[in-house]
Design an enzyme around this catalytic site. Structure first.
Site, PDB file in Angstrom:
ATOM      1  N   ASP A  67      56.525  17.671  29.461  1.00 25.25           N
ATOM      2  CA  ASP A  67      55.325  17.097  28.860  1.00 25.25           C
ATOM      3  C   ASP A  67      55.263  17.643  27.424  1.00 25.25           C
ATOM      4  O   ASP A  67      55.892  18.664  27.118  1.00 25.25           O
ATOM      5  CB  ASP A  67      54.099  17.530  29.676  1.00 25.25           C
ATOM      6  CG  ASP A  67      52.809  17.107  29.026  1.00 25.25           C
ATOM      7  OD1 ASP A  67      52.702  15.918  28.658  1.00 25.25           O
ATOM      8  OD2 ASP A  67      51.915  17.959  28.861  1.00 25.25           O
ATOM      9  N   ASP A  84      52.059  17.496  24.897  1.00 25.02           N
ATOM     10  CA  ASP A  84      50.771  18.111  24.507  1.00 25.02           C
ATOM     11  C   ASP A  84      50.399  19.228  25.480  1.00 25.02           C
ATOM     12  O   ASP A  84      50.173  18.968  26.666  1.00 25.02           O
ATOM     13  CB  ASP A  84      49.649  17.057  24.526  1.00 25.02           C
ATOM     14  CG  ASP A  84      49.877  15.926  23.533  1.00 25.02           C
ATOM     15  OD1 ASP A  84      50.304  16.200  22.409  1.00 25.02           O
ATOM     16  OD2 ASP A  84      49.620  14.764  23.897  1.00 25.02           O
TER      17      ASP A  84
HETATM   18  C1  BG6 Z   1      48.570  13.168  26.682  1.00 22.58           C
HETATM   19  C2  BG6 Z   1      47.397  14.103  26.545  1.00 22.58           C
HETATM   20  O1  BG6 Z   1      49.729  13.853  26.379  1.00 22.58           O
HETATM   21  O2  BG6 Z   1      48.434  12.044  25.814  1.00 22.58           O
HETATM   22  C3  BG6 Z   1      46.101  13.338  26.771  1.00 22.58           C
HETATM   23  O3  BG6 Z   1      47.504  15.156  27.487  1.00 22.58           O
HETATM   24  C4  BG6 Z   1      46.029  12.142  25.819  1.00 22.58           C
HETATM   25  O4  BG6 Z   1      45.005  14.206  26.610  1.00 22.58           O
HETATM   26  C5  BG6 Z   1      47.270  11.263  26.021  1.00 22.58           C
HETATM   27  O5  BG6 Z   1      44.850  11.396  26.052  1.00 22.58           O
HETATM   28  C6  BG6 Z   1      47.287  10.071  25.079  1.00 22.58           C
HETATM   29  O6  BG6 Z   1      47.479  10.537  23.771  1.00 22.58           O
HETATM   30  P1  BG6 Z   1      47.466   9.635  22.457  1.00 22.58           P
HETATM   31  O7  BG6 Z   1      48.104  10.535  21.424  1.00 22.58           O
HETATM   32  O8  BG6 Z   1      48.278   8.417  22.729  1.00 22.58           O
HETATM   33  O9  BG6 Z   1      46.046   9.319  22.173  1.00 22.58           O
HETATM   34 MG    MG Z   2      49.919  18.037  28.562  1.00 19.89          MG
END
Ligand code: BG6
Ligand code: MG
Length: 210
Positions: free
Chosen positions: A7, A9
């Site tokens: 993963d 984030d």
């Molecule tokens: C995930 C995060 O990696 O990406 C979530 O953990 C987030 O919190 C999701 O909502 C979508 O992210 P983005 O950057 O497309 O808004």
């Molecule tokens: Mg994550």
């Protein structure tokens, strides 16, 4: 075990704090209550599903899709402003050293992230060309806990799902890994749910497991 799917984030890089700040800014403008605990429920969840969680107990919970799209865009603009400041120095040395050691062992590596900003983030922190594959929010229709993002990653790496291990900070991501019939290493927020096959407190511990 042939491959690791990370993963992004909250695992490779602490962009989870920027997600929190960006949602908080939107929530404050709307007068909607938002805190770290609600933010933890957004881990691994797509942008639009996250918005639904942020708005769930507010007057905006039944806002029309045009309004919701505008709100999601507002949050994403704030988030991307925060990402703009990132440089390779934001990548922790421990993470880079561990990834490099795994690569030297010949292990295939992919990103498996629900984010549509994954490539931007990887480029910002100097990992734009590091991974063998990237499966992210742009190539899936269902976000975690659906296994799609990890199954696509395995597909891109040309390995069987059962030969992959996932590293996750989201409980939804641990469920997604298990639904894909992959083992899962839990770190950060995911540890407290106790659903991972292994729990780690530091990124380098991945080397002890693999
Ligand atoms: C995930 C995060 O990696 O990406 C979530 O953990 C987030 O919190 C999701 O909502 C979508 O992210 P983005 O950057 O497309 O808004
Ligand atoms: Mg994550």
């Amino acid at each position: 075990m042939k491959a690791i799917i990370f993963d992004l984030d909250g695992v490779i890089i602490h962009t989870d704090k920027y997600h929190y700040q960006a949602w908080k800014k939107l929530a404050d403008r709307l007068g909607v209550y938002f805190d770290e605990e609600i933010n933890n429920r957004l881990r691994g969840v797509s942008r639009m599903e996250s918005l639904d969680i942020v708005l769930e107990n507010s007057d905006y919970s039944s806002a029309n899709s045009e309004m919701k799209n505008e709100m999601a865009e507002e949050k994403n603009n704030t988030y991307r402003e925060l990402l703009e400041k990132m440089t390779p120095e934001d990548l922790e040395a421990e993470v880079l050293d561990t990834l490099t050691a795994l690569k030297q062992q010949g292990i295939l590596m992919s990103i498996g992230s629900s984010s549509k900003n994954a490539r931007l983030i990887l480029n910002k922190i100097g990992l734009g060309d590091f991974f063998d594959a990237i499966s992210d929010g742009n190539n899936i229709t269902n976000s975690k806990p659906d296994p799609e993002v990890f199954l696509k990653a395995a597909d891109y790496l040309n390995v069987n799902a059962c030969d992959c291990v996932v590293v996750e900070d989201a409980d939804a991501g641990i469920s997604a890994a298990h639904r894909a019939e992959m083992k899962a290493i839990a770190m950060g927020d995911a540890v407290k749910y106790g659903n991972g096959d292994w729990n780690i407190g530091a990124f380098r511990e991945i080397l002890d497991i693999i």
